[in-house]
Every structure is written in C-alpha cells, then in structure tokens.
Design an enzyme around this catalytic site. Structure first.
Site, short mmCIF file in Angstrom:
data_model
loop_
_atom_site.label_atom_id
_atom_site.label_comp_id
_atom_site.label_asym_id
_atom_site.label_seq_id
_atom_site.Cartn_x
_atom_site.Cartn_y
_atom_site.Cartn_z
N ASP A 117 27.12 45.18 39.39
CA ASP A 117 28.16 45.08 40.41
C ASP A 117 27.90 43.71 41.01
OD1 ASP A 117 29.30 45.02 43.08
OD2 ASP A 117 29.76 47.13 42.77
N HIS A 118 28.75 42.75 40.72
CA HIS A 118 28.37 41.37 41.04
C HIS A 118 28.21 41.14 42.55
CE1 HIS A 118 32.66 40.44 41.71
NE2 HIS A 118 32.25 39.36 42.34
N LYS A 164 25.13 38.84 45.12
CA LYS A 164 25.44 37.77 46.09
C LYS A 164 24.25 37.56 47.03
CE LYS A 164 30.44 38.44 45.97
NZ LYS A 164 31.18 37.20 45.77
N HIS A 192 32.51 47.62 44.75
CA HIS A 192 32.01 46.55 45.63
C HIS A 192 31.97 46.97 47.10
CE1 HIS A 192 32.49 44.25 42.07
NE2 HIS A 192 33.73 43.88 42.23
N LYS A 197 44.78 42.21 47.80
CA LYS A 197 45.17 40.97 47.14
C LYS A 197 46.38 40.35 47.86
CE LYS A 197 43.20 41.62 42.62
NZ LYS A 197 42.05 40.72 42.73
C1 BG6 Z 1 36.25 41.63 40.75
C2 BG6 Z 1 37.63 42.19 40.76
O1 BG6 Z 1 35.30 42.62 40.49
O2 BG6 Z 1 35.97 41.02 42.01
C3 BG6 Z 1 38.65 41.11 41.08
O3 BG6 Z 1 37.92 42.77 39.51
C4 BG6 Z 1 38.28 40.41 42.35
O4 BG6 Z 1 39.95 41.65 41.16
C5 BG6 Z 1 36.83 39.95 42.34
O5 BG6 Z 1 39.14 39.29 42.49
C6 BG6 Z 1 36.42 39.41 43.70
O6 BG6 Z 1 35.14 38.88 43.61
P1 BG6 Z 1 34.63 37.73 44.57
O7 BG6 Z 1 33.23 37.49 44.18
O8 BG6 Z 1 35.54 36.55 44.36
O9 BG6 Z 1 34.78 38.26 45.97
#
Ligand code: BG6
Length: 479
Positions: A179-180, A184, A241, A341
C-alpha cells in the site's frame, strides 16, 4: 543483505517503468541491493535482453531521481538484467523460468532466495501464484516472497477468495502487500514526529475533539476508465490508503508504538471501528461524482463524459465518511475521512482538532503529500471566530517536497528484500477493512446512498460539509 533473485512479472508495464526500475536503480546507487543480485523481467512481448535493457534505460532517464541520471552507471546496473517471454497461463513457461532462475543462481553462485513481484493486473494474481507453486519455483531451500499491490479483491468475498488461493502457494509471512501510502516518509515517521511535536502535557491537558483525514486530488480518471469505473473512490482509495492512514494515526495515541507492534495494533484498531449497517450508512457516508468544472484555470469535463466511462455511470469519484473507534482513548472522537478526484487541490493531510473554550482552537496538522510537514498550531483567545482560521493558516509550515526525496517504492522494495513487513498490509487488516467497507458497497449497490454531483475544482459536494457541521465541525483549510 542476502543475495536474491528478483523476478518481475509485468516487466514492460507502466508501474515497472515509472516506479519499480527507478526504485531498484536508486537502491543500487545507494548500495542497498544485495551484492549478488539477479534480475529477471517477464512479459508477453518478444524482446531481446538488449532491447529490454534499452527500454529500462529510457525509463530510468525519464523517471529516476535527477541527481543520478548517469548513463554509465545505468548501463552497469542494467548489465545483469535479463528478459524472458512468459504467458502467465502456460505451465511450460514456468518450467522454463525455473530452469533460467536456477542457471542464473548457479552462474552467480547465489542462494535460491526468490522474490516474485507481480506488477500485473489483479486478475492474474491467482494464476501466477498457483503456477509459481506448481512449477517448483517456490520450493527452493532459500526464502520466497510474493509482492503484490492493490486491489486485493473487489469486495469482502472476492478478497477472501483471492487470499485463500494465494495461501495455497505462499504463507502469509511470505506475502508482501504494497500500500504505497505506508511507504510515505510522513506516514512511517508519524510516531517520531508526533513525539517531537507534542509534549506529554499536550496530551494530558488537551482532549482530541475530532480528526480529519483528507486525500484530495485534482486529477480525474485519466487513462484508467476500465479499472476506475468498477472501483470508484471507495475501492481505489478509501478501503486501503485512507483506512491505513486512520490505523497508522490512531495507533500512535495515547502512547507511541514500536515498529514491531504496528501490525497487531492496526488490527486492533480495525476491530474497534464501530460497524455501519446498510441502512445507517446513509447517516455517515456521502457519495459524490464530479461534473465538469474549472481546475487551475483549466476547463475539465465531467466524469460521465470521460473516455471509456459507461453511459450514465453511477460510479463514485468522492467519498466522505464519519467513523468512530470504540476504544477507551478514541471513543468520544469523531473521525472524518474524505477522498476524491477532480477537487480543488492536491493534498493529503491529517488535522487533529483539540477541544478548548470559545473560539480558541489548537490544531495539529500532518501534511503527508505532496509537501511534508507537521505543525502544532495554537490560536489566540482574543481572536474573533472568523479570524481563527486565517491565523492558524498563517502558522502552517511545510517543506516543499524536493525532487530528490525518497520514493515510497524505494523504501518498500528495500524492506521486502530485507524481509521487514512492518509497512506492508497484513491480511488481517485487509480483511477487516473489507468487512467494514462492505455495508457501504451494499448500500451503493442498492442505491440507498444518493450520488451527489459536485463541480470539478471544488472540495466535493456540500453534503460532505454538512456531515461535519451536524457535529459542530468544519473541514479545515478548504479555501
Ligand atoms: C493510487 C490510486 O493508489 O493512489 C490513484 O489508484 C491515486 O487513483 C493515487 O491517484 C494517489 O496517490 P498519491 O501518492 O499521489 O497520493
């Protein structure tokens, strides 16, 4: 770090180009890759090693951090990169792959430690994991790890099904779910940062009145209509997230946690999250979809006019929700979460509002991205209510995120190579998140929750403001 083989499925894909190669290259520059490292890229297209290396080089020149775009070093790094064609459904291809991996291990004289990174659509996860298992690729004497990225299922049932299949091939301890947001820096350092910003006294003498977690974006659906129109903001951002941010924040109070405790404490928080049911969901959740509008002086089309979106689509591009954590520390504190969005600005931010008398407000803001910062804002009691926000805003201080700052993928791939799972999503959390979200999905499905249309370039539907106003709060710093 132990020597290892990195097997990348989807080696010609977009995620690989934008994120995985630049991250691996940066780890190489920082000498954080194993000294003996074998890389095997897999894809459907026929490509020679040389043309594959040239493609990766191109993406490194475009996407890697600016201070290290050095053609000689890139060439050296890519020397060991191999590419092979693989059809994920063909069992023979995995047998061939096993032979290749073994030959390479013998050539480099390295232990059979193997990391399988699935940078492919989720519809291929089960097939690939099963074939890795059945081909013997996963049965060597070294470690084996599977790295996958959301979506982990489409709802509770499909997530369970997916996990069940993955578990036939890999133990939970060998599955690294990215989960990126967990990669962070501000999220990983939350505990430390809070500790240096808040004193014990702050915690003792102040009560947290509310928490707001926002991840708002100016981008629209982009080129991902096929995926997004079936996912919506709830699956794309909220279930993963946003709930991860909630978990990471709440486990830091009332006292700080250690990294090892993270996984257990997160599940505990998810279990304490007051459940919603399909009916009362309407009181706690606002669903929205963007219409046309203006963002940063640019006219943009509405969601249903975007290329690839189904005619009259009811998909959500915005969600705001009120949650409660039923544990002794958090039980009286509403937690508001929103994400969407085509909103007015791009920011991911947590605001903690402390209770106080009259117009005095003390806020703790944690700016997670794109800029980073943590500020404890104190307002003065002599200010009129209307001036409080202006005064607080003027105290906000962030560091502009520099171009050369670490990317989440760098940290996460490094952790996965080390075998450190602290910042990966454990199945328990994933399942509990789906369990919590499922009544909302059901309510959406049955159209129990209205779909509020908001103009692009705003902060979402007015109903999202009313959600807080009912409780005497408002979203901070919308301007
Ligand atoms: C991704 C989503 O996981 O996270 C995207 O699929 C979204 O839709 C993105 O734009 C947002 O990530 P960050 O790091 O730019 O906040």
């Amino acid at each position: 770090m132990e020597p290892a083989t990195f097997v990348l499925f989807g080696a010609t894909g977009d995620l690989a180009k934008r994120k995985i190669y630049p991250a691996l290259y940066q780890l190489y520059i920082d000498q954080k890759l194993p000294s003996s490292f074998s890389f095997i890229g897999l894809g459907r297209r026929e490509l020679t090693h040389t043309s594959f290396q040239a493609n990766v080089e191109k993406s490194l020149l475009t996407f890697s951090r600016s201070d290290v775009k050095d053609a000689v070093r890139i060439k050296k790094f890519l020397n060991s990169f191999q590419y092979h064609v693989l059809d994920v459904d063909r069992k023979e291809d995995y047998t061939k792959l096993l032979k290749l991996v073994e030959d390479r291990e013998a050539e480099l004289n390295i232990m059979p430690n193997r990391m399988f990174y699935l940078s492919v659509g989720p519809e291929f996860f089960e097939t690939i994991a099963t074939n890795i298992h059945e081909s013997g690729l996963g049965s060597a004497s070294g470690w084996k790890r599977l790295v996958i990225e959301k979506p982990f299922g489409h709802d509770l049932e499909s997530a369970r099904q997916l996990n069940h299949t993955l578990n036939q091939a890999f133990d939970e301890s060998d599955i690294y779910r990215i989960d990126h947001y967990l990669g962070k820096p501000m999220v990983q350092q939350m505990g430390q940062l809070l500790q240096s910003t808040l004193t014990e006294q702050d915690l003792r003498t102040r009560t947290i009145a509310s928490v707001q977690i926002s991840a708002i974006e100016t981008l629209g659906v982009e080129e991902r209509a096929g995926y997004y129109d079936h996912a919506g903001a709830i699956r794309d951002m909220f279930q993963n997230h946003m709930l991860q941010l909630l978990m990471m924040l709440t486990i830091e109070f009332p006292k700080r946690s250690s990294a090892d405790e993270v996984v257990n404490l997160k599940s505990k928080i998810m279990k304490s999250l007051m459940p919603l049911n399909k009916i009362d969901v309407t009181q706690h959740v606002v669903r929205g979809q963007y219409a046309s509008g203006v963002i940063k002086e640019e006219q943009v089309v509405g969601y249903t006019d975007e290329a690839g979106i189904a005619l009259g689509s009811h998909n959500d591009t915005f969600i705001a929700a009120r949650l409660r954590v039923d544990d002794p520390f958090w039980k009286d504190t509403p937690i508001y979460i929103r994400t969407g969005k085509r909103l007015k600005e791009k920011v991911t931010r947590i605001v903690i509002e402390f209770t106080s008398e009259g117009p005095v407000k003390d806020l703790l803001t944690i700016e997670i991205g794109p800029d980073e910062g943590i500020t404890f804002l104190k307002s003065r009691s002599d200010l009129a209510f209307s001036d409080v926000e202006t005064s607080l805003r003027s105290q906000l201080s962030f560091t502009k995120k520099e171009v050369n700052v670490k990317d989440a993928y760098e940290t996460l791939i490094h952790d996965a190579l080390l075998g450190d799972k602290t910042y990966f999503a454990h199945w328990n959390e994933v399942e509990l998140s789906w369990e919590w979200v499922q009544p909302i999905l059901d309510a959406y499905q049955d159209n129990l929750i209205p779909l509020h249309i908001y103009p692009a370039g705003t902060y979402g539907p007015q109903e999202a403001n009313e959600l807080l106003m009912k409780d005497g709060f408002h979203w901070w710093f919308d301007n």
